[in-house]
Scaffold this motif. Structure first.
Motif, PDB file in Angstrom:
ATOM      1  N   GLY A 110       1.654   4.390   6.479  1.00  0.00           N
ATOM      2  CA  GLY A 110       2.108   5.154   5.333  1.00  0.00           C
ATOM      3  C   GLY A 110       1.521   6.531   5.319  1.00  0.00           C
ATOM      4  N   GLY A 111       1.920   7.306   4.316  1.00  0.00           N
ATOM      5  CA  GLY A 111       1.401   8.652   4.195  1.00  0.00           C
ATOM      6  C   GLY A 111       2.323   9.517   3.382  1.00  0.00           C
ATOM      7  N   ASP A 112       1.959  10.759   3.260  1.00  0.00           N
ATOM      8  CA  ASP A 112       2.710  11.700   2.465  1.00  0.00           C
ATOM      9  C   ASP A 112       2.548  13.045   3.163  1.00  0.00           C
ATOM     10  N   VAL A 147       0.852  -1.198   0.000  1.00  0.00           N
ATOM     11  CA  VAL A 147       0.000   0.000   0.000  1.00  0.00           C
ATOM     12  C   VAL A 147       0.880   1.238   0.000  1.00  0.00           C
ATOM     13  N   THR A 148       0.565   2.197  -0.854  1.00  0.00           N
ATOM     14  CA  THR A 148       1.321   3.446  -0.914  1.00  0.00           C
ATOM     15  C   THR A 148       0.392   4.583  -1.281  1.00  0.00           C
ATOM     16  N   THR A 149       0.729   5.793  -0.861  1.00  0.00           N
ATOM     17  CA  THR A 149      -0.172   6.916  -1.107  1.00  0.00           C
ATOM     18  C   THR A 149       0.609   8.190  -1.386  1.00  0.00           C
ATOM     19  N   ASP A 150       0.073   9.049  -2.239  1.00  0.00           N
ATOM     20  CA  ASP A 150       0.736  10.293  -2.643  1.00  0.00           C
ATOM     21  C   ASP A 150      -0.275  11.400  -2.879  1.00  0.00           C
ATOM     22  N   PHE A 151       0.132  12.587  -2.519  1.00  0.00           N
ATOM     23  CA  PHE A 151      -0.659  13.802  -2.726  1.00  0.00           C
ATOM     24  C   PHE A 151      -0.139  14.563  -3.949  1.00  0.00           C
ATOM     25  N   SER A 167      -2.147  11.234   4.864  1.00  0.00           N
ATOM     26  CA  SER A 167      -1.397  12.226   4.097  1.00  0.00           C
ATOM     27  C   SER A 167      -1.891  13.617   4.468  1.00  0.00           C
ATOM     28  N   SER A 175      -5.405  12.970  -4.195  1.00  0.00           N
ATOM     29  CA  SER A 175      -4.745  12.005  -3.323  1.00  0.00           C
ATOM     30  C   SER A 175      -5.023  10.609  -3.876  1.00  0.00           C
TER      31      SER A 175
END
Lengths: 349, 349
Positions: free
Chosen positions: B133-135, A55-59, B101, A146
């Motif tokens: 996780g997060g950003d 799992v990965t997340t980006d703004f 995030s 997001s």
């Protein structure tokens, strides 16, 4: 572009939040076996059986990560998905699902958001991932995206940043520096446009680097290639902030040093010619320009025969003991300490 | 509050993005067996074995979803996690991980973001979920939070919005309308404060409803209770937008109608007294006030003996055939068509 008065303009408030999600997601097909239930409930339901889940997340924030004056919304939607898939591949995993949330101000009509989703859909289709969730809401200024990407990997096949060992080869996929230079060309054209809006720019000489910036790809093919070659990298990371910064991440997490060879850096001819035109040093661009979304990995020496002839992979150095530090070995055979000048959004203002 | 000049103020740019993530996540412990690899790589790695995985995501935007003039950052962090966990529980699943995030403008010092993360950490601890996780990035205006929550559920134990059948009982957990009324009290105090900043408000009479607004809980306990009672609801949804709106979602997805009884709506005494004070109709508030994060479910008649004595669950109506429509049966025994006046962020301005 999005404020073109001739385009059809449907206010988002006409649909409301539920109508908008339904409307935007209705053309997305479900392809992955692991997707049991997609958009339309409190949560998506997925089933990975004996696989591990990544799992990965980006703004992506307007005015910070993108500028809509030269970034078409369709490309932006595409890129928002790609940058997250790239993180999944960097774990040596297969990307399977994404969720996409957007916050938009009222200056965006429905038609603009449809363009954005057309790009998201293209990326989902091409990379075979399902859109399984998201949220749409209003923002007080600009557009914010997001994305969370989910993937699957066989147990113990995942590759971390922390597995590099002394004498491993440092390997990069594709070529680097192009995305950053593409941005420089686009920024220049924006300034020219401000002075003379009737100027028709000739961007023929920059097609590759502009595409690297506006429509990057994630290296799904490289993950497949490594599998076919029966190579499991000892460590891996994707290049989002710049080669130098990513190498230092691998070294820090793996507690190793490295020697990177300047004369091995893979550069596209357009990168070299545009660097000359802009009076920039191509090594500096290759080391610090970000957003190439290539994969940087370390590979055991014994796997060298499997990768050496491959045009997709370039050996750019090797791993050393931690106390040797991380260095660039120049064409003049000088050793220079590697420093991260990667991008930091908090420095902008 | 966050702009109090006496507080310590560390600029976010001093840490940079990597430093910030490391700093904010360093005190979070990993508790879930399914968390194989947490923050610090390209993606988190999770392992659910034979369980199914649920995924949900939500945006919280400053000026749209929250007002920092009366929402302490610690509470905001807590609430941002809770609203997502609520969606996981609404699938009859157990929440296991979150990613968080944030996009923040430079007006927030590090100390403010630490407060936010203290609230996130409290929620993670109390609900036994891991931050994986997060950003963190900068925004051009205000604070934006995007949370993705992940949970696990035994195969075929998940509950959708679509399973309600005619004659099923319509059941709600806890009581409703409090969170909306708490917001009305806070908005009123904000106006009073503008006129007279030295006024010390006496909020003693509103403690419950203010807590419902500022520090909502997700009904993890109700999911456990249903399991202990051996009741699998036929459909379920969490109440974020208002009871009326959620009932209509269940009816639409399940292709059924319903009769909801006004005299069965569970209201806290503070909700009733505050409605009187504000000259509001408590039924309207119960139907349309959102953010209670209670669970609305339908239960088969044969399970009625298992739930009937339980103080956490109230039967508020029953499911009918689709063509009968969705109605409120008033105290005067009149049938009024249910309409959704749930919250739509695009209507604001």
């Amino acid at each position: 572009m999005i404020e073109d008065k001739n385009q059809q303009r449907t206010e988002l408030s006409q649909l409301g939040e539920f109508g908008l999600i339904d409307h935007l997601s209705k053309n997305f097909e479900v392809k992955q076996q692991s997707t049991i239930k997609t958009i339309g409930d409190d949560a998506a339901v997925l089933e990975f059986k004996d696989k591990r889940v990544v799992v990965t997340t980006d703004f992506l924030v307007e005015g910070v990560h993108f500028d809509l004056s030269y970034m078409p919304l369709k490309h932006l939607g595409y890129k928002a998905v790609i940058v997250n898939l790239s993180d999944v591949y960097a774990m040596n995993a297969e990307a399977t699902q994404v969720t996409v949330s957007i916050a938009v101000s009222n200056r965006f009509p429905l038609e603009a958001i449809e363009e954005l989703y057309a790009g998201i859909q293209t990326a989902c289709k091409l990379y075979n991932v399902d859109l399984v969730g998201g949220d749409t809401t209003s923002s007080t200024s600009g557009l914010i995206i997001s994305v969370t990407a989910i993937g699957q990997v066989d147990k113990d096949k995942e590759v971390y940043r922390s597995g590099a060992k002394p004498n491993d080869l440092l390997v990069v996929s594709g070529d680097i520096g192009g995305a950053y230079l593409g941005l420089q060309v686009l920024e220049r054209e924006k300034e020219v446009f401000k002075v003379n809006p009737n100027n028709q720019p000739d961007l023929e000489a920059y097609t590759y680097i502009i595409e690297r910036q506006l429509k990057p790809e994630a290296r799904k093919d490289v993950i497949k290639l490594l599998q076919d070659l029966d190579v499991k990298p000892t460590s891996m990371i994707d290049i989002s902030d710049g080669l130098s910064s990513e190498i230092l991440h691998l070294c820090k997490h793996s507690k190793v040093g490295c020697d990177l060879y300047e004369n091995k850096l893979p550069l596209d001819p357009q990168v070299i010619s545009t660097c000359e035109e802009f009076n920039l040093d191509s090594t500096t661009i290759a080391l610090n320009g970000g957003e190439d979304y290539e994969l940087l990995m370390t590979v055991s020496q014994e796997d060298f025969p499997k990768i050496k002839a491959n045009p997709n992979l370039t050996v750019i150095g090797y791993i050393t003991e931690e106390n040797a530090g991380a260095h660039l070995v120049t064409r003049a055979d000088q050793k220079i300490k590697l420093t991260a000048q990667g991008w930091n959004s908090f420095d902008k203002d």
